[in-house]
Design an enzyme around this catalytic site. Structure first.
Site, PDB file in Angstrom:
ATOM      1  N   CYS A  32      23.269  -8.513   0.798  1.00 18.79           N
ATOM      2  CA  CYS A  32      22.248  -9.052  -0.105  1.00 18.79           C
ATOM      3  C   CYS A  32      22.968  -9.446  -1.394  1.00 18.79           C
ATOM      4  O   CYS A  32      23.567  -8.595  -2.051  1.00 18.79           O
ATOM      5  CB  CYS A  32      21.180  -7.988  -0.382  1.00 18.79           C
ATOM      6  SG  CYS A  32      19.958  -8.537  -1.593  1.00 18.79           S
ATOM      7  N   CYS A  76      15.992  -5.598  -6.501  1.00 16.29           N
ATOM      8  CA  CYS A  76      16.685  -6.595  -7.329  1.00 16.29           C
ATOM      9  C   CYS A  76      16.781  -6.212  -8.789  1.00 16.29           C
ATOM     10  O   CYS A  76      15.774  -5.958  -9.428  1.00 16.29           O
ATOM     11  CB  CYS A  76      15.921  -7.908  -7.356  1.00 16.29           C
ATOM     12  SG  CYS A  76      15.309  -8.419  -5.834  1.00 16.29           S
ATOM     13  N   CYS A 116      17.331 -13.629 -14.625  1.00 13.19           N
ATOM     14  CA  CYS A 116      16.469 -14.559 -13.902  1.00 13.19           C
ATOM     15  C   CYS A 116      15.420 -15.093 -14.866  1.00 13.19           C
ATOM     16  O   CYS A 116      14.899 -14.355 -15.704  1.00 13.19           O
ATOM     17  CB  CYS A 116      15.798 -13.832 -12.739  1.00 13.19           C
ATOM     18  SG  CYS A 116      14.779 -14.921 -11.721  1.00 13.19           S
ATOM     19  N   CYS A 147       8.953 -12.731 -12.839  1.00 13.98           N
ATOM     20  CA  CYS A 147       7.928 -12.098 -11.979  1.00 13.98           C
ATOM     21  C   CYS A 147       7.557 -10.733 -12.573  1.00 13.98           C
ATOM     22  O   CYS A 147       8.434  -9.946 -12.954  1.00 13.98           O
ATOM     23  CB  CYS A 147       8.450 -11.951 -10.557  1.00 13.98           C
ATOM     24  SG  CYS A 147       8.849 -13.544  -9.816  1.00 13.98           S
ATOM     25  N   GLU A 156      24.689  -7.333  -9.271  1.00  8.87           N
ATOM     26  CA  GLU A 156      24.776  -6.358  -8.203  1.00  8.87           C
ATOM     27  C   GLU A 156      24.682  -7.044  -6.846  1.00  8.87           C
ATOM     28  O   GLU A 156      24.135  -8.143  -6.718  1.00  8.87           O
ATOM     29  CB  GLU A 156      23.667  -5.324  -8.357  1.00  8.87           C
ATOM     30  CG  GLU A 156      22.333  -5.935  -8.682  1.00  8.87           C
ATOM     31  CD  GLU A 156      21.397  -4.940  -9.357  1.00  8.87           C
ATOM     32  OE1 GLU A 156      20.683  -4.275  -8.607  1.00  8.87           O
ATOM     33  OE2 GLU A 156      21.386  -4.841 -10.588  1.00  8.87           O
ATOM     34  N   CYS A 193       9.210  -7.366 -11.200  1.00  9.64           N
ATOM     35  CA  CYS A 193      10.608  -7.398 -10.762  1.00  9.64           C
ATOM     36  C   CYS A 193      11.544  -7.084 -11.934  1.00  9.64           C
ATOM     37  O   CYS A 193      11.335  -7.564 -13.056  1.00  9.64           O
ATOM     38  CB  CYS A 193      10.911  -8.791 -10.202  1.00  9.64           C
ATOM     39  SG  CYS A 193      12.633  -9.005  -9.708  1.00  9.64           S
TER      40      CYS A 193
HETATM   41  N1  SAH Z   1      14.435 -14.662  -6.521  1.00  8.27           N
HETATM   42  C1  SAH Z   1      14.183 -14.638  -5.122  1.00  8.27           C
HETATM   43  C2  SAH Z   1      14.734 -13.372  -4.447  1.00  8.27           C
HETATM   44  C3  SAH Z   1      14.078 -12.134  -4.923  1.00  8.27           C
HETATM   45  S1  SAH Z   1      14.337 -10.631  -4.026  1.00  8.27           S
HETATM   46  C4  SAH Z   1      12.690 -14.764  -4.873  1.00  8.27           C
HETATM   47  O1  SAH Z   1      11.932 -14.769  -5.832  1.00  8.27           O
HETATM   48  O2  SAH Z   1      12.299 -14.881  -3.715  1.00  8.27           O
HETATM   49  C5  SAH Z   1      13.447 -10.759  -2.547  1.00  8.27           C
HETATM   50  C6  SAH Z   1      11.988 -10.374  -2.593  1.00  8.27           C
HETATM   51  O3  SAH Z   1      11.759  -9.078  -3.129  1.00  8.27           O
HETATM   52  C7  SAH Z   1      11.161 -11.351  -3.399  1.00  8.27           C
HETATM   53  O4  SAH Z   1      10.014 -11.664  -2.673  1.00  8.27           O
HETATM   54  C8  SAH Z   1      10.845 -10.555  -4.636  1.00  8.27           C
HETATM   55  O5  SAH Z   1       9.691 -11.027  -5.284  1.00  8.27           O
HETATM   56  C9  SAH Z   1      10.699  -9.165  -4.070  1.00  8.27           C
HETATM   57  N2  SAH Z   1      10.856  -8.093  -5.064  1.00  8.27           N
HETATM   58  C10 SAH Z   1      11.555  -8.086  -6.218  1.00  8.27           C
HETATM   59  N3  SAH Z   1      11.449  -6.923  -6.859  1.00  8.27           N
HETATM   60  C11 SAH Z   1      10.652  -6.151  -6.100  1.00  8.27           C
HETATM   61  C12 SAH Z   1      10.149  -4.826  -6.217  1.00  8.27           C
HETATM   62  N4  SAH Z   1      10.450  -4.070  -7.261  1.00  8.27           N
HETATM   63  N5  SAH Z   1       9.371  -4.355  -5.217  1.00  8.27           N
HETATM   64  C13 SAH Z   1       9.066  -5.115  -4.147  1.00  8.27           C
HETATM   65  N6  SAH Z   1       9.495  -6.375  -3.984  1.00  8.27           N
HETATM   66  C14 SAH Z   1      10.274  -6.890  -4.934  1.00  8.27           C
END
Ligand code: SAH
Length: 363
Positions: free
Chosen positions: A114, A348, A121, A125, A100, A128
């Site tokens: 974005c 994400c 991935c 996390c 996406e 996420c």
């Molecule tokens: N893989 C990259 C980009 C992730 S998206 C990274 O780890 O940085 C950008 C940010 O949004 C990251 O800090 C990620 O941890 C956060 N993120 C992902 N899912 C989320 C969610 N459901 N709620 C809030 N933040 C989120």
């Protein structure tokens, strides 16, 4: 004569670096300046069908179509538009994998893309959606570039993308070569002509990747903004939230981030997804201040966007502003990132998952 042997041209158009395309045009007995014309159509005029490139002769258009098909290789599966004008595309690639990408608009005329760098991935996390089904593969250069072209063409003709956040699915520093080759294109004056200062790469924090990025910035002078997902101020909690942390630890990440700042002069942002009852307590404020007070850091607080099936809660607005206020009062620069596109699963990896569990969903 144009060879019928297609082996040399088996990759889609966007997979090739400009220098390779110049060589291919020569093989096709086309003048080199055709590449400039083609790039103008693709990047400035948002046209991705060779047949519509009307300042090329009909024969040239046919040759290009025969060799490359179309400029784009993916299929748009869904196109959502939310009430706050955020738009989200789900794209399917030739092997059936999906990612996406999102277009965000704001009232300062920012038009932000974005984009994703991987299918799935490996970082896992805890909160996420992107990593819930593990890692599938890296996206190719062409697949990353295509996301930009598709988002740019959602804008009316007189508008174009102004900002980029590499915050979609995947860990960008684990697909760095492909990503950097694309960022070169979108910041080129004959590409999308975006300012390098408006490009942010967000990483879970992989020290070797951060150092490699710093080296590339020093070499080619492209000082992209770096954002590091910290999410916790001590290793015990951070490893619970980000399993990848056990390989590096906060200390190593901060050293790599200091090096990035020294080498590039760009201040690093630390993202902190605030999760109710988990990382939003007074001791977390104190520990965070200890880590960051002597660094020219910016903290970006992201209130959790809850993901179906994961048992984490968003803190109240009161807690978010308390947490931000505490950091500020102790000299840390803070920004709170407000959620956009909730209704279209804009966090994400959420849309990709919704489609896996419910393939009949429509826009
Ligand atoms: N893989 C990259 C980009 C992730 S998206 C990274 O780890 O940085 C950008 C940010 O949004 C990251 O800090 C990620 O941890 C956060 N993120 C992902 N899912 C989320 C969610 N459901 N709620 C809030 N933040 C989120």
């Amino acid at each position: 004569m144009i060879s019928d042997d297609h082996r040399f041209f088996e990759r889609p158009f966007l997979e090739y670096l400009p220098a390779d395309l110049t060589a291919i045009l020569t093989e096709l007995e086309l003048p080199k300046f055709r590449l400039q014309q083609i790039r103008r159509w693709i990047f400035a005029r948002k046209i991705t069908s060779f047949n519509e490139m009307t300042d090329l002769s009909k024969e040239t258009r046919q040759i290009l179509t025969k060799q490359f098909g179309s400029v784009l290789q993916g299929k748009e599966l869904t196109h959502y538009r939310s009430d706050d004008s955020t738009e989200k595309l789900l794209i399917e690639w030739a092997d059936g994998e999906r990612v996406e990408c999102v277009l965000l608009r704001d009232n300062r005329n920012h038009r932000t893309a974005c984009i994703s760098t991987q299918v799935g991935c490996a970082m896992g996390c805890a909160f996420c959606a992107s990593g819930m089904d593990g890692f599938v593969r890296n996206l190719s250069r062409g697949e990353i570039l295509e996301q930009f072209l598709r988002l740019n063409s959602l804008l009316p003709n007189h508008e174009r993308l102004t900002h980029v956040v590499v915050m979609g699915i995947g860990e960008p520093l684990l697909n760095l070569d492909a990503l950097l080759s694309v960022l070169d294109e979108i910041t080129a004056s004959d590409g999308l002509d975006l300012s390098v200062r408006r490009v942010t790469i967000s990483t879970v924090g992989i020290p070797s990747g951060i150092r490699k990025l710093a080296e590339s910035v020093v070499q080619n002078g492209k000082g992209y903004k770096l954002a590091i997902s910290l999410h916790a101020p001590n290793d015990e909690l951070r490893t619970r939230i980000i399993p990848q942390n056990r390989f590096s630890g906060i200390d190593e990440i901060l050293k790599a981030s200091d090096n990035y700042f020294e080498q590039t002069g760009r201040r690093v942002t630390f993202e902190y997804t605030l999760i109710a009852g988990l990382n939003d307590q007074p001791e977390h404020v104190r520990q965070l201040v200890c880590l960051l007070k002597n660094r020219m850091a910016i903290v970006n607080i992201i209130p959790l966007n809850p993901v179906l099936g994961l048992n984490f809660q968003t803190p109240s607005a009161k807690t978010v502003s308390w947490f931000a206020g505490q950091l500020e009062s102790m000299g840390i620069q803070v920004k709170v990132r407000f959620r956009k596109g909730d209704k279209i699963e804009a966090a994400c990896g959420q849309l990709r998952r919704v489609h896996q569990t419910n393939p009949t969903i429509t826009n």
